[in-house]
Design a protein around this motif. Structure first.
Motif, PDB file in Angstrom:
ATOM      1  N   ASP A   1       0.830  -1.201   0.000  1.00 46.06           N
ATOM      2  CA  ASP A   1       0.000   0.000   0.000  1.00 46.06           C
ATOM      3  C   ASP A   1       0.870   1.259   0.000  1.00 46.06           C
ATOM      4  O   ASP A   1       0.609   2.212  -0.738  1.00 46.06           O
ATOM      5  N   ARG A   2       1.930   1.251   0.826  1.00 46.82           N
ATOM      6  CA  ARG A   2       2.817   2.411   0.911  1.00 46.82           C
ATOM      7  C   ARG A   2       3.623   2.597  -0.367  1.00 46.82           C
ATOM      8  O   ARG A   2       4.122   3.691  -0.628  1.00 46.82           O
ATOM      9  N   ALA A   3       3.769   1.558  -1.151  1.00 48.33           N
ATOM     10  CA  ALA A   3       4.529   1.639  -2.403  1.00 48.33           C
ATOM     11  C   ALA A   3       3.660   2.077  -3.579  1.00 48.33           C
ATOM     12  O   ALA A   3       4.124   2.077  -4.721  1.00 48.33           O
ATOM     13  N   ARG A   4       2.395   2.445  -3.325  1.00 51.20           N
ATOM     14  CA  ARG A   4       1.525   2.975  -4.380  1.00 51.20           C
ATOM     15  C   ARG A   4       1.621   4.505  -4.374  1.00 51.20           C
ATOM     16  O   ARG A   4       1.317   5.147  -3.362  1.00 51.20           O
ATOM     17  N   PRO A   5       2.061   5.132  -5.477  1.00 54.29           N
ATOM     18  CA  PRO A   5       2.183   6.599  -5.500  1.00 54.29           C
ATOM     19  C   PRO A   5       0.883   7.311  -5.141  1.00 54.29           C
ATOM     20  O   PRO A   5       0.907   8.343  -4.454  1.00 54.29           O
ATOM     21  N   GLU A   6      -0.265   6.762  -5.574  1.00 52.55           N
ATOM     22  CA  GLU A   6      -1.539   7.427  -5.328  1.00 52.55           C
ATOM     23  C   GLU A   6      -1.965   7.368  -3.869  1.00 52.55           C
ATOM     24  O   GLU A   6      -2.927   8.021  -3.458  1.00 52.55           O
ATOM     25  N   ARG A   7      -1.249   6.581  -3.076  1.00 49.79           N
ATOM     26  CA  ARG A   7      -1.613   6.434  -1.668  1.00 49.79           C
ATOM     27  C   ARG A   7      -1.296   7.706  -0.871  1.00 49.79           C
ATOM     28  O   ARG A   7      -1.894   7.975   0.170  1.00 49.79           O
ATOM     29  N   TRP A   8      -0.348   8.521  -1.381  1.00 45.04           N
ATOM     30  CA  TRP A   8       0.132   9.665  -0.612  1.00 45.04           C
ATOM     31  C   TRP A   8      -0.596  10.938  -1.044  1.00 45.04           C
ATOM     32  O   TRP A   8      -0.714  11.227  -2.225  1.00 45.04           O
ATOM     33  N   ASN A   9      -1.053  11.718  -0.055  1.00 45.33           N
ATOM     34  CA  ASN A   9      -1.690  12.985  -0.398  1.00 45.33           C
ATOM     35  C   ASN A   9      -0.659  14.115  -0.386  1.00 45.33           C
ATOM     36  O   ASN A   9       0.450  13.969   0.121  1.00 45.33           O
ATOM     37  N   SER A  10      -1.023  15.224  -0.933  1.00 48.93           N
ATOM     38  CA  SER A  10      -0.101  16.338  -1.131  1.00 48.93           C
ATOM     39  C   SER A  10       0.512  16.830   0.180  1.00 48.93           C
ATOM     40  O   SER A  10       1.726  17.054   0.273  1.00 48.93           O
ATOM     41  N   ASP A  11      -0.313  17.002   1.218  1.00 47.99           N
ATOM     42  CA  ASP A  11       0.201  17.511   2.493  1.00 47.99           C
ATOM     43  C   ASP A  11       1.252  16.571   3.078  1.00 47.99           C
ATOM     44  O   ASP A  11       2.302  17.018   3.574  1.00 47.99           O
ATOM     45  N   GLU A  12       0.974  15.273   3.044  1.00 48.14           N
ATOM     46  CA  GLU A  12       1.947  14.297   3.552  1.00 48.14           C
ATOM     47  C   GLU A  12       3.261  14.390   2.788  1.00 48.14           C
ATOM     48  O   GLU A  12       4.345  14.375   3.379  1.00 48.14           O
ATOM     49  N   LEU A  13       3.166  14.469   1.472  1.00 48.35           N
ATOM     50  CA  LEU A  13       4.363  14.484   0.627  1.00 48.35           C
ATOM     51  C   LEU A  13       5.225  15.712   0.900  1.00 48.35           C
ATOM     52  O   LEU A  13       6.450  15.598   1.048  1.00 48.35           O
ATOM     53  N   TRP A  14       4.594  16.865   0.986  1.00 45.53           N
ATOM     54  CA  TRP A  14       5.389  18.076   1.169  1.00 45.53           C
ATOM     55  C   TRP A  14       5.910  18.199   2.595  1.00 45.53           C
ATOM     56  O   TRP A  14       7.024  18.708   2.806  1.00 45.53           O
ATOM     57  N   ARG A  15       5.145  17.717   3.582  1.00 42.90           N
ATOM     58  CA  ARG A  15       5.677  17.692   4.957  1.00 42.90           C
ATOM     59  C   ARG A  15       6.890  16.785   5.034  1.00 42.90           C
ATOM     60  O   ARG A  15       7.910  17.118   5.651  1.00 42.90           O
ATOM     61  N   ASP A  16       6.793  15.624   4.407  1.00 39.14           N
ATOM     62  CA  ASP A  16       7.902  14.689   4.402  1.00 39.14           C
ATOM     63  C   ASP A  16       9.113  15.286   3.689  1.00 39.14           C
ATOM     64  O   ASP A  16      10.245  15.126   4.134  1.00 39.14           O
ATOM     65  N   TYR A  17       8.849  15.982   2.589  1.00 39.97           N
ATOM     66  CA  TYR A  17       9.963  16.597   1.853  1.00 39.97           C
ATOM     67  C   TYR A  17      10.699  17.614   2.725  1.00 39.97           C
ATOM     68  O   TYR A  17      11.933  17.645   2.762  1.00 39.97           O
ATOM     69  N   GLU A  18       9.945  18.445   3.436  1.00 41.96           N
ATOM     70  CA  GLU A  18      10.598  19.457   4.264  1.00 41.96           C
ATOM     71  C   GLU A  18      11.389  18.825   5.409  1.00 41.96           C
ATOM     72  O   GLU A  18      12.387  19.391   5.853  1.00 41.96           O
ATOM     73  N   ARG A  19      10.969  17.654   5.879  1.00 36.41           N
ATOM     74  CA  ARG A  19      11.699  16.978   6.961  1.00 36.41           C
ATOM     75  C   ARG A  19      12.995  16.355   6.463  1.00 36.41           C
ATOM     76  O   ARG A  19      13.987  16.322   7.184  1.00 36.41           O
ATOM     77  N   GLN A  20      12.996  15.821   5.250  1.00 38.36           N
ATOM     78  CA  GLN A  20      14.179  15.105   4.768  1.00 38.36           C
ATOM     79  C   GLN A  20      14.507  15.478   3.330  1.00 38.36           C
ATOM     80  O   GLN A  20      14.672  14.626   2.460  1.00 38.36           O
ATOM     81  N   ALA A  21      14.597  16.780   3.106  1.00 39.02           N
ATOM     82  CA  ALA A  21      14.850  17.273   1.745  1.00 39.02           C
ATOM     83  C   ALA A  21      16.169  16.768   1.184  1.00 39.02           C
ATOM     84  O   ALA A  21      16.265  16.460  -0.009  1.00 39.02           O
ATOM     85  N   ALA A  22      17.195  16.683   2.019  1.00 36.35           N
ATOM     86  CA  ALA A  22      18.509  16.268   1.511  1.00 36.35           C
ATOM     87  C   ALA A  22      18.449  14.875   0.901  1.00 36.35           C
ATOM     88  O   ALA A  22      18.964  14.640  -0.196  1.00 36.35           O
ATOM     89  N   SER A  23      17.804  13.929   1.586  1.00 34.37           N
ATOM     90  CA  SER A  23      17.755  12.564   1.063  1.00 34.37           C
ATOM     91  C   SER A  23      16.842  12.468  -0.155  1.00 34.37           C
ATOM     92  O   SER A  23      17.119  11.723  -1.098  1.00 34.37           O
ATOM     93  N   VAL A  24      15.742  13.238  -0.172  1.00 38.05           N
ATOM     94  CA  VAL A  24      14.846  13.216  -1.338  1.00 38.05           C
ATOM     95  C   VAL A  24      15.561  13.797  -2.557  1.00 38.05           C
ATOM     96  O   VAL A  24      15.490  13.246  -3.663  1.00 38.05           O
ATOM     97  N   ASN A  25      16.268  14.897  -2.375  1.00 35.90           N
ATOM     98  CA  ASN A  25      16.990  15.500  -3.493  1.00 35.90           C
ATOM     99  C   ASN A  25      18.095  14.582  -4.001  1.00 35.90           C
ATOM    100  O   ASN A  25      18.361  14.520  -5.206  1.00 35.90           O
ATOM    101  N   THR A  26      18.744  13.877  -3.088  1.00 33.59           N
ATOM    102  CA  THR A  26      19.766  12.909  -3.499  1.00 33.59           C
ATOM    103  C   THR A  26      19.144  11.809  -4.341  1.00 33.59           C
ATOM    104  O   THR A  26      19.672  11.436  -5.401  1.00 33.59           O
ATOM    105  N   GLN A  27      18.023  11.283  -3.890  1.00 30.91           N
ATOM    106  CA  GLN A  27      17.325  10.224  -4.619  1.00 30.91           C
ATOM    107  C   GLN A  27      16.939  10.705  -6.023  1.00 30.91           C
ATOM    108  O   GLN A  27      17.169  10.009  -7.026  1.00 30.91           O
TER     109      GLN A  27
END
Length: 682
Positions: free
Chosen positions: A177-203
């Protein structure tokens, strides 16, 4: 998405823009033939362009080369930079797929052992299950074989009925379920990005290939043979928790290969992570002792980074209990962190103790080879198999300081470095010292880093400001002049600072305010009220400093962290802030740069605004001139005094004083201000 942006940019870019990258291009005939944009140049082949009357082969070659260069620069500029303020839907979709990939990767690691156990329990019965599923196979089997097959099928069903199997099924369902892109909503995605931007940008940079391109461009000064030897060096990642950027991996391999090195990357590029990557690699190979020497203020940050990025044990050899921690480290291995003032007082660290890797953070602390701490660190370097010095302060224009640092590692190479303090060409310098010195800049390797906007906020003295400033000039008190020019109670600077804080709060930004002066920080704290955290000063214990930074990051809504620039401007990661305010200019630009880099660094998700508060017609003017290497020749003062011959003579004497290098700079600045204000003419 980026390719669409590039195409749109090139279609609207006039062909005359090519002259900015290749002077002397002859473009008139091309424009007359309808080749008016850079996109037109790229769309037409060499042969098509040469058919244009008056256009020769050399012109076509030069124009095509210039267009290709412009297109490449546009492509780099147009790379996706995730913006949590705008939240572009296209970027949101990208983040959803990146999140799904990370979730799948994490699930593989977390469930591997449970899947392996299930496989071991169920494997003996899989063949029987296959036979039981085939009517034909069961029909032609002997009775004994059928009974045996059914018995094994019962055992497999028993395995499937076990609690551990049910738990595995639930975990797999959750992982899918967590591996489905549609499972994540916008707020979750952007909150997560702000918490770990360095690792997301590296990926993202690795997926798009931008990471490898940036690293290759940044390391082109390393000789081809040396570069190939470093890049092909095996590297063990098993004790790392963090994925490395290509430039960070190259830096780690560089240290492993060279054994003694300086990493002088610009602030914010992850020098700490590179050092820990070296330690993790060596520990995986059985060389388990790494010792870090750093300023006391950043010991907690190092301990946090060790636990965050590696599986190595961390030991703090500072303060009470340091001897016991040192003994544990010597027995068990791991990464120990101590300070410049403690290294020579550790009784539990015998002279014979071998160190696999010695890391010296803020290495400019040992630039004076005759200082006690420099000699203590030098002795530790001598006992270490590998040594790494870290410093984000550019060294190209400070030859003697760099020479003393390089002398700790490679005395033979230090002899080849220039004499005196002459300016050395950066490119030639980097090639000469490549065997020991590696430096990369933000614009080379962190193309996704949000922009940094620097603004000079000039304010005019108000009545009380100017009276206090004149009094300090009259007393020849330079520190008093600087303090009176800063954000003191009732000052124009303090009011402008309060406006900036209000604006930042309205925009959802957090702020760092730096000042050299404690009473300025006190005045700022009283003026802005409850949003203030701190101040971080030299007297605040390192652990408490980190706690303030953590509180600043956690706080919802407006927040301002106050810091003395020489205490809070080094070693702390404060990416939660996207506005930096410098209450007064510092003598050394590098001090300001290090302070700004607390926010504008790897992991920052927002554009960083830097506001330099400067008081017009005062010592701030003089310090800015010093920073910009301008001569202290103030001819305009003489013009102001033309009306009085005695005034002109006094001013002429002052100007001559300003140009006399034998007089200390501070005295010359005081003389300049006394002359400007007419104090010496009275």
């Amino acid at each position: 998405m980026a390719s669409e942006d590039v195409s749109g940019r090139l279609v609207t870019m006039r062909v005359t823009e090519l002259k900015k990258v290749a002077k002397g291009l002859r473009l008139a005939k091309l424009e007359q033939a309808g080749i008016t944009t850079v996109a037109d140049v790229l769309a037409n082949s060499h042969e098509q362009l040469m058919q244009i009357p008056g256009v020769g082969a050399q012109t076509v070659d030069e124009v095509k080369a210039a267009a290709a260069l412009v297109a490449e620069r546009s492509r780099v500029d147009a790379r996706t930079r995730f913006d949590p303020v705008r939240r572009d839907p296209r970027q949101t979709r990208i983040l959803a797929h990146l999140q799904a990939e990370r979730a799948a990767t994490e699930a593989v690691g977390e469930l591997r052992e449970a899947v392996h156990r299930f496989r071991e329990r169920a494997m003996p019965y899989f063949a029987a299950a296959d036979r039981a599923g085939s009517r034909l196979a069961m029909f032609f089997s002997r009775r004994k074989r059928r009974v045996e097959t059914l018995a094994r099928l019962d055992l497999l069903e028993a395995v499937n009925a076990e609690h551990e199997t049910h738990a595995l099924e639930r975990d797999l369902a959750t992982a899918l379920d967590r591996a489905r892109p549609e499972r994540w909503n916008s707020d979750e995605l952007w909150r997560d990005y702000e918490r770990q931007a360095a690792s997301v940008n590296t990926q993202f940079a690795k997926i798009t290939g931008a990471d490898a391109e940036d690293a290759e461009r940044a390391e082109d000064f390393v000789g081809e043979d040396l570069r190939q030897a470093i890049e092909t060096l095996p590297f063990d990642r098993s004790l790392l928790r963090t994925d490395l950027r290509f430039y960070q991996l190259f830096g780690a391999k560089y240290v492993i290969y060279q054994k003694r090195a300086i990493i002088g990357d610009e602030m914010g590029l992850g020098k700490t992570i590179q050092a820990l990557a070296v330690a993790a690699h060596l520990a995986a190979k059985g060389q388990r002792r790494c010792l870090v020497i750093c300023p006391a203020s950043v010991v907690p940050n190092w301990l946090n980074e060790i636990r965050k990025h590696t599986k190595l044990e961390a030991f703090g050899l500072h303060g009470p209990g340091r001897e016991e921690e040192a003994r544990k480290w010597l027995r068990r291995g791991g990464v120990a962190v101590t300070t410049f003032n403690t290294i020579d007082r550790l009784e539990s660290l015998p002279q014979r103790a071998k160190i696999a890797l010695l890391v010296v953070d803020e290495a400019h602390y040992i630039k004076n080879p005759n200082a006690k701490r420099s000699m203590a660190v030098g002795a530790a370097i001598g006992r270490s198999k590998r040594a790494l010095l870290l410093s984000g302060t550019p060294m190209e224009n400070r030859v003697q300081e760099f020479k003393s640092l390089i002398g700790h590692l490679r005395p033979d190479l230090a002899e080849q470095v220039g004499q005196g303090d002459e300016v050395v060409g950066a490119e030639d310098f980097r090639r000469t010292v490549a065997p020991v010195y590696l430096r990369r800049n933000q614009e080379d390797v962190l193309t996704e880093l949000p922009e940094k906007i620097e603004v000079e906020e000039w304010v005019q003295f108000n009545g009380s400001d100017e009276d206090e400033y004149r009094e300090q000039v009259r007393r020849r008190n330079l520190m008093g002049m600087r303090r009176a020019s800063s954000a003191m109670p009732g000052s124009a600077k303090l009011e402008r600072l309060a406006e900036l804080v209000d604006d930042a709060g309205a925009e959802g930004q957090k702020v760092i305010v730096f000042s050299y002066f404690l009473d300025v920080l006190k005045a700022v704290g009283e003026r802005i009220g409850d949003v203030a955290i701190g101040p971080i000063t030299g007297k605040v214990a390192a652990a408490k400093r980190q706690a303030m930074v953590d509180e600043f990051a956690r706080r919802e809504g407006p927040a301002v962290i106050l810091a003395q620039i020489e205490a809070g401007g080094v070693g702390l990661n404060i990416q939660a802030a996207s506005m930096v305010v410098l209450a007064e200019p510092q003598w050394k630009p590098s001090i300001e740069q290090q302070a700004v880099a607390r926010a504008h660094r790897m992991g920052q998700t927002r554009r960083v605004q830097v506001h330099r508060l400067l008081a017009k017609d005062g010592v701030d003017d003089r310090i800015r001139e010093v920073q910009e290497h301008k001569e202290l020749l103030f001819e305009h003062y003489a013009r102001r005094s033309d009306a009085k011959s005695t005034g002109a003579m006094a001013t002429a004497t002052a100007v001559a004083t300003l140009d006399d290098d034998s007089i200390p700079l501070e005295q010359r600045i005081i003389a300049a201000e006394r002359s400007r204000l007419g104090i010496d003419r009275r």
